[in-house]
Write a protein that holds these residues in place. Structure first.
Motif, PDB file in Angstrom:
ATOM      1  N   ALA A  46      87.354  48.488 128.532  1.00 36.41           N
ATOM      2  CA  ALA A  46      88.022  48.290 127.235  1.00 36.41           C
ATOM      3  C   ALA A  46      87.686  46.902 126.686  1.00 36.41           C
ATOM      4  N   PRO A  84      89.200  48.867 121.884  1.00 37.18           N
ATOM      5  CA  PRO A  84      89.293  48.606 123.326  1.00 37.18           C
ATOM      6  C   PRO A  84      89.848  49.762 124.154  1.00 37.18           C
ATOM      7  N   PHE A  85      88.972  50.678 124.488  1.00 36.03           N
ATOM      8  CA  PHE A  85      89.320  51.793 125.364  1.00 36.03           C
ATOM      9  C   PHE A  85      88.177  52.000 126.345  1.00 36.03           C
ATOM     10  N   ARG A 121      82.983  53.700 127.450  1.00 35.94           N
ATOM     11  CA  ARG A 121      83.949  52.962 126.632  1.00 35.94           C
ATOM     12  C   ARG A 121      83.869  53.492 125.210  1.00 35.94           C
ATOM     13  N   SER A 180      92.135  53.518 130.128  1.00 37.70           N
ATOM     14  CA  SER A 180      92.944  52.369 129.722  1.00 37.70           C
ATOM     15  C   SER A 180      94.088  52.765 128.800  1.00 37.70           C
TER      16      SER A 180
END
Length: 159
Positions: free
Chosen positions: A18, A28-29, A45, A82
């Motif tokens: 992330a 952001p993953f 990602r 995440s």
């Protein structure tokens, strides 16, 4: 099943992915697919910055798994991520027959943080995985990652 130390180690990698996505200008993953023997088979990602908002790592995992793993391997695998799967990714996960999901932060948390910051909410309802894919085993969120993930989300989404 509760989240254990082994799960937290796997979630650490998801948070790193992330962070990598954020550093590349993306959302952001990050997610990984772990087989029944504990080997990471695939990781990815978010890659939505160029406009294709289906390029979530959980969706990529589903596509990779159906192409590379047998149905028995898929159901025995675990997806670590995440952030809780969105409805699109939860549906893909269930349709291809993947096993357990473990996530660091929930859609409910992210939605709350977005509202707190006055950010635009996502265009898709933040449904829990268990609503979209009720037969999938799901564990999360993991309090150990709340602060770090909130900071990553804030860096990307806070206006």
């Amino acid at each position: 099943m509760a989240i254990d130390d082994h799960d937290l180690e796997r979630l650490n990698r998801c948070v790193e992915l992330a962070r990598e996505a954020l550093e590349d200008g993306d959302e952001p993953f990050g997610s990984i697919l772990v087989d029944a023997d504990g080997r990471i088979r695939f990781e990815d990602r978010n890659r939505v910055k160029d406009g294709d908002h289906t390029r979530h790592p959980e969706f990529a995992i589903a596509q990779w798994a159906v192409a590379k793993l047998s149905p028995a391997e898929r159901i025995a695998a675990t997806v670590y991520t995440s952030g809780e799967h969105c409805p699109m990714c939860a549906a893909a996960h269930a349709w291809v027959g993947l096993g357990r999901i473990v996530y660091a932060t929930s859609s409910e948390q992210l939605t709350g943080w977005l509202a707190e910051w006055g950010a635009t909410p996502p265009p898709v309802a933040p449904l829990p995985i268990t609503v979209v894919a009720p037969r999938v085993e799901v564990d999360g969120p993991a309090a150990e990652h709340f602060d770090e993930m909130k900071a990553l989300y804030e860096a990307k989404f806070r206006p």
